[in-house]
Design an enzyme around this catalytic site. Structure first.
Site, PDB file in Angstrom:
ATOM      1  N   ASP A 137       0.866  -1.163   0.000  1.00  0.00           N
ATOM      2  CA  ASP A 137       0.000   0.000   0.000  1.00  0.00           C
ATOM      3  C   ASP A 137       0.912   1.225   0.000  1.00  0.00           C
ATOM      4  O   ASP A 137       1.505   1.573   1.025  1.00  0.00           O
ATOM      5  CB  ASP A 137      -0.891  -0.040   1.253  1.00  0.00           C
ATOM      6  N   CYS A 162      -8.369   6.588  10.035  1.00  0.00           N
ATOM      7  CA  CYS A 162      -8.725   5.308   9.398  1.00  0.00           C
ATOM      8  C   CYS A 162      -7.698   4.233   9.751  1.00  0.00           C
ATOM      9  O   CYS A 162      -7.345   3.385   8.917  1.00  0.00           O
ATOM     10  CB  CYS A 162      -8.862   5.431   7.882  1.00  0.00           C
TER      11      CYS A 162
HETATM   12  N1  7TS Z   1      -3.643   3.543   2.555  1.00  0.00           N
HETATM   13  C1  7TS Z   1      -3.066   4.529   3.270  1.00  0.00           C
HETATM   14  C2  7TS Z   1      -1.748   4.287   3.922  1.00  0.00           C
HETATM   15  C3  7TS Z   1      -3.711   5.759   3.371  1.00  0.00           C
HETATM   16  O1  7TS Z   1      -3.134   6.736   4.070  1.00  0.00           O
HETATM   17  C4  7TS Z   1      -4.957   5.953   2.745  1.00  0.00           C
HETATM   18  C5  7TS Z   1      -5.738   7.228   2.894  1.00  0.00           C
HETATM   19  C6  7TS Z   1      -5.489   4.902   1.990  1.00  0.00           C
HETATM   20  C7  7TS Z   1      -4.808   3.714   1.924  1.00  0.00           C
HETATM   21  C8  7TS Z   1      -6.762   5.032   1.238  1.00  0.00           C
HETATM   22  O2  7TS Z   1      -6.582   5.887   0.165  1.00  0.00           O
HETATM   23  P1  7TS Z   1      -7.832   6.305  -0.749  1.00  0.00           P
HETATM   24  O3  7TS Z   1      -7.254   7.360  -1.652  1.00  0.00           O
HETATM   25  O4  7TS Z   1      -8.266   5.103  -1.476  1.00  0.00           O
HETATM   26  O5  7TS Z   1      -8.854   6.849   0.188  1.00  0.00           O
HETATM   27  N2  7TS Z   1      -5.414   7.942   4.061  1.00  0.00           N
HETATM   28  C9  7TS Z   1      -6.040   9.028   4.556  1.00  0.00           C
HETATM   29  C10 7TS Z   1      -5.547   9.726   5.648  1.00  0.00           C
HETATM   30  O6  7TS Z   1      -4.519   9.448   6.231  1.00  0.00           O
HETATM   31  N3  7TS Z   1      -6.377  10.724   5.942  1.00  0.00           N
HETATM   32  O7  7TS Z   1      -7.394  10.698   5.057  1.00  0.00           O
HETATM   33  C11 7TS Z   1      -7.197   9.647   4.199  1.00  0.00           C
END
Ligand code: 7TS
Length: 414
Positions: free
Chosen positions: A208, A372
């Site tokens: 990720d 999250c």
């Molecule tokens: N993985 C990590 C490490 C993340 O920080 C986030 C989103 C996601 C996955 C998901 O990403 P998305 O673009 O699919 O939503 N993190 C955050 C955060 O730290 N604050 O708001 C969203």
């Protein structure tokens, strides 16, 4: 932590800031101090212009019609795919699947690869510092298949306890999910070493990279990961688009996960033949303009230079760590030796959300909450943290504003 050094003078922060129009606005009558880049980064003018230009001059659906606009839009979209390929140093453009973001990319793997390769008794191994999007899809897979989710622990500093994690790698481990950089703690995981260890037991590895690609140079060939996911909006591109890299042989062997237009070779009621990768995993009309603008964002980042960005942000992080940890009543959450972009902390006797509201009154945007990553909060027995997360355009003056803001919060709650 070593004493913060001054940023290299070659890094033209004033020019970079001018490229991001939103940075000159005020919030609550104060200059905006945007320290919520972990949630989403702001966009440079070139990205905004790319969106506007595409919709004003070049718009058409892709991969369909013979008319000029459709052909040009298709070429621009495929060019963006090649830019993502170059950005990750993937061997081939067809190994890049456009998705809505990291979340969708991980779900794609859990549903398609997972349902085809994981059965009762198998195990999925993750770490205790994952974002929910690298936890819940695996829980859903385990529920559907009877597989088991295992979790590698972290220590008080927020580093993976590598030996304990490695002990959980067995012949039963089918997939290893690793956050490259933790969004809640900032920890950079030793992914190369982890990937090699996982491969020794025959497991596949998904990284990720949502919080890694804005801060670190990523090379999927050097890492030898099987899958790598990231989101456009955290790397100065549009929201609604991201990418999944997968090794061609794995993607080819995987069944499609969503059916519809664009992912087929031929359809009749008796039998449907699927398209080759990447189309097989891109059913329906995608976020075309956003994909093209993501390519522009990656060009912009590459133009500034990821090594320069990393040096600037590391300087800021060190400076912020020194200044914030010197405040009485502050406890840092996440003090790993290798960190990128994130300073998480709590204040004695003050809820993070209250602090967030007061900081906002001074124009300072931080995130307060569980980010999250509720299991991380549980690990430290806190409900939430205050998180300042840095981008290429942040300055020491903004860190000073944060420090002043935190002192004001404490004063109000004294
Ligand atoms: N993985 C990590 C490490 C993340 O920080 C986030 C989103 C996601 C996955 C998901 O990403 P998305 O673009 O699919 O939503 N993190 C955050 C955060 O730290 N604050 O708001 C969203």
């Amino acid at each position: 932590m070593a004493t913060a050094t001054k940023t290299k003078s070659t890094y033209d922060i004033a020019r970079i800031r001018r490229d991001f129009p939103i940075l000159s606005r005020t919030v609550n009558n104060r200059p905006l101090v945007y320290l919520d880049n972990g949630a989403s980064a702001q966009k440079p003018q070139v990205v905004i212009d790319a969106l506007s230009k595409f919709y004003s001059h070049d718009y058409a659906n892709i991969h369909r019609a013979v008319h000029e606009l459709s052909q040009q839009a298709t070429e621009a979209y495929e060019e963006a795919r090649r830019k993502v390929q170059a950005f990750l140093n993937a061997p081939e453009a067809r190994e890049i699947i456009f998705t809505r973001g990291t979340t969708e990319a991980i779900n794609l793997i859990a549903f398609s690869w997972g349902r085809a390769n994981v059965k009762a008794g198998d195990e999925i191994l993750i770490t205790a510092m994952e974002h929910h999007s690298n936890i819940v899809p695996w829980q859903m897979l385990c529920e559907a298949t009877g597989a088991k989710l295992r979790v590698g622990p972290i220590d008080d500093a927020g580093e993976l306890i590598y030996d304990d994690w490695a002990k959980l790698l067995t012949k039963k481990t089918k997939l290893v999910g690793i956050v490259h950089v933790s969004n809640a703690l900032g920890t950079i995981n030793p992914v190369k070493k982890m990937i090699d260890a996982a491969h020794k037991v025959g497991a596949k590895v998904l990284i990720d990279g949502a919080q890694a690609v804005p801060h670190l140079r990523v090379d999927v060939q050097a890492l030898d990961c099987d899958f790598y996911a990231f989101s456009g909006h955290k790397v100065y591109g549009p929201s609604g688009v991201g990418a999944l890299y997968g090794k061609a042989a794995l993607l080819e062997a995987m069944p499609p996960w969503q059916g519809g237009g664009d992912m087929i070779k031929s359809v009749c009621f008796d039998k449907t033949e699927y398209a080759e990768i990447p189309a097989k995993f891109e059913a329906g009309t995608p976020s075309i303009a956003d994909g093209i603008a993501l390519g522009v964002a990656l060009d912009y980042v590459t133009g500034v230079g990821l090594d320069n960005i990393a040096a600037h942000e590391n300087d800021l992080l060190q400076y912020a760590t020194e200044k914030v940890s010197a405040i009485k009543g502050v406890r840092l959450i996440g003090t790993a030796r290798e960190k990128a972009g994130v300073l998480s902390f709590i204040l004695d006797g003050i809820h993070a959300t209250d602090a967030g509201v007061i900081l906002d009154q001074s124009g300072i945007a931080i995130r307060s909450g569980h980010h999250c990553a509720q299991p991380v909060m549980d690990r430290y027995k806190v409900p939430a943290t205050i998180r300042a997360s840095f981008g290429m355009y942040n300055t020491r003056e903004e860190v000073d504003a944060l420090v002043k803001g935190v002192l004001k919060v404490q004063e109000l709650f004294a």
